[in-house]
Write a protein that holds these residues in place. Sequence first.
Motif, PDB file in Angstrom:
ATOM      1  N   ARG A 177       0.841  -1.212   0.000  1.00  0.00           N
ATOM      2  CA  ARG A 177       0.000   0.000   0.000  1.00  0.00           C
ATOM      3  C   ARG A 177       0.875   1.261   0.000  1.00  0.00           C
ATOM      4  NH1 ARG A 177      -3.963   2.803  -0.062  1.00  0.00           N
ATOM      5  NH2 ARG A 177      -4.497   4.414   1.442  1.00  0.00           N
ATOM      6  N   ARG A 178       1.973   1.243   0.752  1.00  0.00           N
ATOM      7  CA  ARG A 178       2.877   2.406   0.788  1.00  0.00           C
ATOM      8  C   ARG A 178       3.397   2.704  -0.615  1.00  0.00           C
ATOM      9  NH1 ARG A 178       5.847   0.861   4.672  1.00  0.00           N
ATOM     10  NH2 ARG A 178       4.684   2.070   6.197  1.00  0.00           N
ATOM     11  N   VAL A 213       0.405   4.288  -2.745  1.00  0.00           N
ATOM     12  CA  VAL A 213       0.090   5.712  -2.502  1.00  0.00           C
ATOM     13  C   VAL A 213       1.269   6.598  -2.907  1.00  0.00           C
ATOM     14  CG1 VAL A 213      -1.611   5.285  -0.693  1.00  0.00           C
ATOM     15  CG2 VAL A 213       0.767   5.637  -0.047  1.00  0.00           C
ATOM     16  N   THR A 214       2.479   6.112  -2.705  1.00  0.00           N
ATOM     17  CA  THR A 214       3.651   6.901  -3.095  1.00  0.00           C
ATOM     18  C   THR A 214       3.710   7.050  -4.617  1.00  0.00           C
ATOM     19  OG1 THR A 214       4.790   6.106  -1.122  1.00  0.00           O
ATOM     20  CG2 THR A 214       6.161   7.129  -2.809  1.00  0.00           C
ATOM     21  N   GLU A 251       1.226   7.493  -6.533  1.00  0.00           N
ATOM     22  CA  GLU A 251       0.325   8.575  -6.954  1.00  0.00           C
ATOM     23  C   GLU A 251       1.081   9.901  -7.002  1.00  0.00           C
ATOM     24  OE1 GLU A 251      -3.668   8.692  -5.412  1.00  0.00           O
ATOM     25  OE2 GLU A 251      -3.447   6.673  -4.606  1.00  0.00           O
ATOM     26  N   VAL A 252       2.062  10.046  -6.127  1.00  0.00           N
ATOM     27  CA  VAL A 252       2.893  11.256  -6.123  1.00  0.00           C
ATOM     28  C   VAL A 252       3.987  11.139  -7.185  1.00  0.00           C
ATOM     29  CG1 VAL A 252       4.390  12.729  -4.712  1.00  0.00           C
ATOM     30  CG2 VAL A 252       2.461  11.519  -3.649  1.00  0.00           C
ATOM     31  N   TYR A 306       6.376  12.722 -11.563  1.00  0.00           N
ATOM     32  CA  TYR A 306       7.803  12.832 -11.876  1.00  0.00           C
ATOM     33  C   TYR A 306       8.272  11.720 -12.835  1.00  0.00           C
ATOM     34  CZ  TYR A 306       7.503  15.851  -7.787  1.00  0.00           C
ATOM     35  OH  TYR A 306       7.135  16.833  -6.906  1.00  0.00           O
ATOM     36  N   TRP A 317      13.172   9.485  -1.402  1.00  0.00           N
ATOM     37  CA  TRP A 317      13.064  10.822  -2.009  1.00  0.00           C
ATOM     38  C   TRP A 317      14.393  11.313  -2.587  1.00  0.00           C
ATOM     39  CZ3 TRP A 317       8.317  11.308  -3.079  1.00  0.00           C
ATOM     40  CH2 TRP A 317       7.320  10.844  -2.205  1.00  0.00           C
ATOM     41  N   LEU A 357      12.039  17.342  -5.616  1.00  0.00           N
ATOM     42  CA  LEU A 357      10.672  16.909  -5.331  1.00  0.00           C
ATOM     43  C   LEU A 357      10.225  17.617  -4.054  1.00  0.00           C
ATOM     44  CD1 LEU A 357      12.159  14.388  -6.812  1.00  0.00           C
ATOM     45  CD2 LEU A 357      10.153  13.120  -6.051  1.00  0.00           C
ATOM     46  N   ASP A 358       9.121  18.338  -4.155  1.00  0.00           N
ATOM     47  CA  ASP A 358       8.689  19.149  -3.025  1.00  0.00           C
ATOM     48  C   ASP A 358       7.165  19.065  -2.894  1.00  0.00           C
ATOM     49  OD1 ASP A 358       8.143  21.051  -1.135  1.00  0.00           O
ATOM     50  OD2 ASP A 358       9.300  22.658  -2.075  1.00  0.00           O
ATOM     51  N   PRO A 359       6.652  18.624  -1.743  1.00  0.00           N
ATOM     52  CA  PRO A 359       5.192  18.520  -1.600  1.00  0.00           C
ATOM     53  C   PRO A 359       4.502  19.880  -1.553  1.00  0.00           C
ATOM     54  CG  PRO A 359       6.261  18.065   0.498  1.00  0.00           C
ATOM     55  CD  PRO A 359       7.359  18.206  -0.525  1.00  0.00           C
ATOM     56  N   LEU A 360       5.283  20.969  -1.431  1.00  0.00           N
ATOM     57  CA  LEU A 360       4.685  22.302  -1.424  1.00  0.00           C
ATOM     58  C   LEU A 360       4.632  22.909  -2.833  1.00  0.00           C
ATOM     59  CD1 LEU A 360       6.425  23.828   1.749  1.00  0.00           C
ATOM     60  CD2 LEU A 360       4.350  22.446   1.615  1.00  0.00           C
ATOM     61  N   LEU A 387       2.918  20.196  -8.542  1.00  0.00           N
ATOM     62  CA  LEU A 387       2.539  18.861  -8.060  1.00  0.00           C
ATOM     63  C   LEU A 387       1.076  18.860  -7.634  1.00  0.00           C
ATOM     64  CD1 LEU A 387       3.123  15.948  -7.074  1.00  0.00           C
ATOM     65  CD2 LEU A 387       3.969  16.934  -4.943  1.00  0.00           C
ATOM     66  N   HIS A 388       0.659  19.941  -6.974  1.00  0.00           N
ATOM     67  CA  HIS A 388      -0.739  20.016  -6.515  1.00  0.00           C
ATOM     68  C   HIS A 388      -1.689  19.942  -7.703  1.00  0.00           C
ATOM     69  CE1 HIS A 388       0.831  22.436  -2.792  1.00  0.00           C
ATOM     70  NE2 HIS A 388       1.322  21.221  -2.871  1.00  0.00           N
ATOM     71  N   LEU A 437      -1.834  16.390  -8.985  1.00  0.00           N
ATOM     72  CA  LEU A 437      -2.627  15.515  -8.112  1.00  0.00           C
ATOM     73  C   LEU A 437      -4.122  15.766  -8.328  1.00  0.00           C
ATOM     74  CD1 LEU A 437      -0.575  15.687  -4.777  1.00  0.00           C
ATOM     75  CD2 LEU A 437      -0.759  13.732  -6.328  1.00  0.00           C
TER      76      LEU A 437
END
Lengths: 114, 316
Positions: free
Chosen positions: A45-46, A49-50, A52-53, A57, A88, A99-102, A106-107, A110
């Motif tokens: 599962r990890r 979901v990873t 999807e991010v 990239y 990462w 790679l930056d979740p902010l 990327l937003h 998603l």
Amino acid sequence: MCILCGEFVTRIHWTEKHAEDKARASIDAGAKDENRRNRRRERVRRAAVTNEVLRHYGLKVSDWSGTKYVLRDGKGRSELVQDLGSLWPAAQKLTGRPLDPLDPALHGALANGG
Amino acid sequence: MANTAVLVNEFGEVGLDHHLLRRADEKTVLLEHGCVCCTTREDLVSALLDLLDEEDKGRIPPLDRVVVETTGLADPAPILFTVFSHPVLQHHYHVDRVVSTVDTVNGELHLDRNPESTRQAAAADVVVLTKTDIAKSGEIQALRARLRGINPSASVIEASLGEVNPEALFNPASNWSPTEPSDPTENRPGTVPETFVAGDVRHVSRTYSTSLKFDGPVDWTAFGTWFSMLLYARGEDVLRVKGLVDVGEAGPVLLNGVQHVVHPPEHLGEWPDEDRRSRIIFITRGVRSEELLASLEAFRGIVGAGPRLLEANAPV
């Protein structure tokens, strides 16, 4: 100890600590098997979901024998990583970009399903 | 404070504190070379291992607690990292809390000038205000408001003439104050501390604190993906994260991190109080509350719930 590569793993990443502790601590054989299955399910599962991010990239990760994760790009290059802590930096190495979740880009990806 | 060992760290050639503390407590060990965190991490390892060894051989009484006193310039993160990552220490020691002392008379100045001071205040579970006996009226309240702006999760206690009640210092209840400030006169959620009014630009990098909840249970595995990615990209600027996360089980997960270093998350059997919603505090340097919220909102589909802002303190 990793039986495949002989690496002595003394640090368990915080994301895996709970499942690892449960899988190792069980005494009852039935509970041990169940916790091991849960650990394996959580790893799969990890990776899901990873992914999807990582799709944004051009990368994909999958569980590798329940001991490591293998990270691949579209050109056939791959990296073996121990956990999300090392995933990462390896992803950045493969893509050559941070790679930056902010990151608003990327937003947007998603929001459009990756 | 019975059965407590104290590890003292100090700069300089004459270990004066060492002699003073040895007279008071035979379990005091002097760490050499000054700074525990950066240059003598191995000394901390060996000092903690020595204590285990001496306890095992019966040379000292069984220990309940070890207090590591750092230098005033210390960054707490490497100390936590040392205990969490060492193959032996991680099984014998549990990090209970980080206590930071703040000089009430000069605290504002230190927080203005020294990034280390802000890091220490952000990393603290308990803040002890010292020299309150010689502080001017108003200084204590102003400093309390300033500290709450930096770290709303820390409980603050006052020490007059260096006296502090050990029970207050090590009280388990003081380790987590998720929504209610310990002092009713402190700033309440939703208010902006008076030291952070517009135009009040500080000398150090801008520190933001963001308290948020989630509108539903969080997928812990997916949250791990988001948070590990955040720490990879911005770890040095994430001074502190502390929270209780509803993961859809009987109890929450206790999340606690200082920069790149994350405490092993504890899956609690039950909630500590009636409030069963996730609440997390982020203390960041240069990362604005809006950026964190936008990111978590974008990850809503993966994490399983979206963020709701409870309180934000910004420097300007």
